[in-house]
Design a protein around this motif. Structure first.
Motif, PDB file in Angstrom:
ATOM      1  N   SER A   1       0.823  -1.208   0.000  1.00 17.51           N
ATOM      2  CA  SER A   1       0.000   0.000   0.000  1.00 17.51           C
ATOM      3  C   SER A   1       0.861   1.264   0.000  1.00 17.51           C
ATOM      4  O   SER A   1       0.401   2.344  -0.384  1.00 17.51           O
ATOM      5  CB  SER A   1      -0.920   0.013   1.227  1.00 17.51           C
ATOM      6  N   ARG A   2       2.123   1.134   0.404  1.00 13.33           N
ATOM      7  CA  ARG A   2       3.033   2.287   0.451  1.00 13.33           C
ATOM      8  C   ARG A   2       3.784   2.481  -0.858  1.00 13.33           C
ATOM      9  O   ARG A   2       4.279   3.577  -1.133  1.00 13.33           O
ATOM     10  CB  ARG A   2       4.025   2.106   1.603  1.00 13.33           C
ATOM     11  N   GLY A   3       3.916   1.414  -1.651  1.00 14.75           N
ATOM     12  CA  GLY A   3       4.665   1.529  -2.898  1.00 14.75           C
ATOM     13  C   GLY A   3       5.156   0.175  -3.366  1.00 14.75           C
ATOM     14  O   GLY A   3       4.851  -0.860  -2.775  1.00 14.75           O
TER      15      GLY A   3
ATOM     16  N   PRO B   1      -5.288   1.006   3.278  1.00 13.10           N
ATOM     17  CA  PRO B   1      -5.396   2.421   2.923  1.00 13.10           C
ATOM     18  C   PRO B   1      -4.035   2.959   2.481  1.00 13.10           C
ATOM     19  O   PRO B   1      -2.992   2.460   2.921  1.00 13.10           O
ATOM     20  CB  PRO B   1      -5.847   3.080   4.236  1.00 13.10           C
ATOM     21  N   PRO B   2      -4.027   3.961   1.620  1.00 14.06           N
ATOM     22  CA  PRO B   2      -2.749   4.556   1.212  1.00 14.06           C
ATOM     23  C   PRO B   2      -2.090   5.262   2.381  1.00 14.06           C
ATOM     24  O   PRO B   2      -2.763   5.696   3.326  1.00 14.06           O
ATOM     25  CB  PRO B   2      -3.162   5.540   0.112  1.00 14.06           C
ATOM     26  N   PRO B   3      -0.773   5.401   2.362  1.00 12.88           N
ATOM     27  CA  PRO B   3      -0.072   6.040   3.477  1.00 12.88           C
ATOM     28  C   PRO B   3      -0.342   7.539   3.518  1.00 12.88           C
ATOM     29  O   PRO B   3      -0.684   8.157   2.508  1.00 12.88           O
ATOM     30  CB  PRO B   3       1.398   5.757   3.162  1.00 12.88           C
ATOM     31  N   ASP B   4      -0.187   8.115   4.711  1.00 13.55           N
ATOM     32  CA  ASP B   4      -0.362   9.557   4.857  1.00 13.55           C
ATOM     33  C   ASP B   4       0.759  10.323   4.150  1.00 13.55           C
ATOM     34  O   ASP B   4       0.542  11.420   3.640  1.00 13.55           O
ATOM     35  CB  ASP B   4      -0.383   9.935   6.341  1.00 13.55           C
TER      36      ASP B   4
END
Length: 249
Positions: free
Chosen positions: A110-112, A172-175
């Motif tokens: 989710s982070r990349g 969820p995608p990272p902040d």
């Protein structure tokens, strides 16, 4: 086989020797929907017709394979990297089994983009290469016969990725955008460039090991881009404050 919405990891083969081994690894990847093959300095060059023949029809993996001169270039865009090894390592790198290691990789997706490193046929990955990974994954093989070839290792990791990813909930995608391996490598090089002149790395015979341990620590920290930029800004500020005033009499 049920589809998965989790992007598959890159498979990075470090200095593979035989085209046949690359081909059988590509076949194993294709069995489980893993298609991003990255080759670091393959001994016999690329493209390689023996690799294509051994892939048994996994031409889409072979055709899209990319070649890199160094490991650093091959993983520079990745945010999470697993190093596969069966040998004990004289470092503090965290070691997980395939199930837990691949579950972590799936979460990090989710982070990349993510990747998995595989070493040379004869002696695997060097410590300096393992240090660049986020974690180590080791297979629970029989210690009396622990040797796995590249295709077997790729098959096991690709299967475990597929199994874990199939049931993984959408994350969820990272902040904040995560730091890539290239950015973590840059932070490490920045620190080394400042610490070396100060005599931090000593005694002389321990310099390489101490630098590698520093990289190991930084590689497993899960940085985001802003954290890396902040730390490098701090280093630049401290360097400027320590520099003699050129205008002072």
């Amino acid at each position: 086989m049920a589809p998965t919405i989790v992007p598959p990891p890159a498979i990075v083969l470090v200095e593979p020797q035989l085209g046949e081994n690359i081909g059988t690894a590509a076949r194993a990847m294709a069995n489980f929907g893993v298609t991003d093959l990255r080759l670091v300095a393959p001994r016999d060059g690329w493209p390689n017709e023996k690799a294509r023949a051994a892939s048994s029809g996994a031409s889409h993996v072979i055709d899209n394979a990319r070649v890199f001169a160094t490991l650093e270039e091959a993983i520079e865009d990745l945010v999470f990297v697993i190093a596969t090894t069966r040998r004990p390592r004289d470092m503090t790198k965290r070691v997980e089994g395939p199930e837990d290691g691949l579950a972590e990789l799936v979460r990090e997706t989710s982070r990349g983009p993510t990747g998995i490193l595989f070493g040379r046929e004869r002696w695997g990955l060097q410590n300096e290469e393992v240090a660049q990974a986020s974690i180590i994954v080791s297979f629970p093989v029989d210690p009396e016969f622990a040797s796995l070839n590249i295709a077997q290792s790729v098959l096991l990791m690709s299967y475990e990725w597929r199994r874990v990813a199939r049931d993984a909930p959408a994350a969820p995608p990272p902040d904040q955008p995560p730091a890539t391996r290239a950015e973590v490598q840059g932070l490490w090089q920045h620190l080394v460039s400042l610490l070396k002149p100060s005599g931090y790395f000593r005694p002389e015979g321990m310099v390489d090991r101490m630098e590698r341990n520093l990289l190991t620590t930084l590689s497993d920290a899960g940085w985001n881009q802003q954290q890396v930029r902040t730390l490098r800004g701090v280093l630049n500020h401290l360097t400027a404050k320590a520099r003699p005033d050129d205008h002072k009499d």
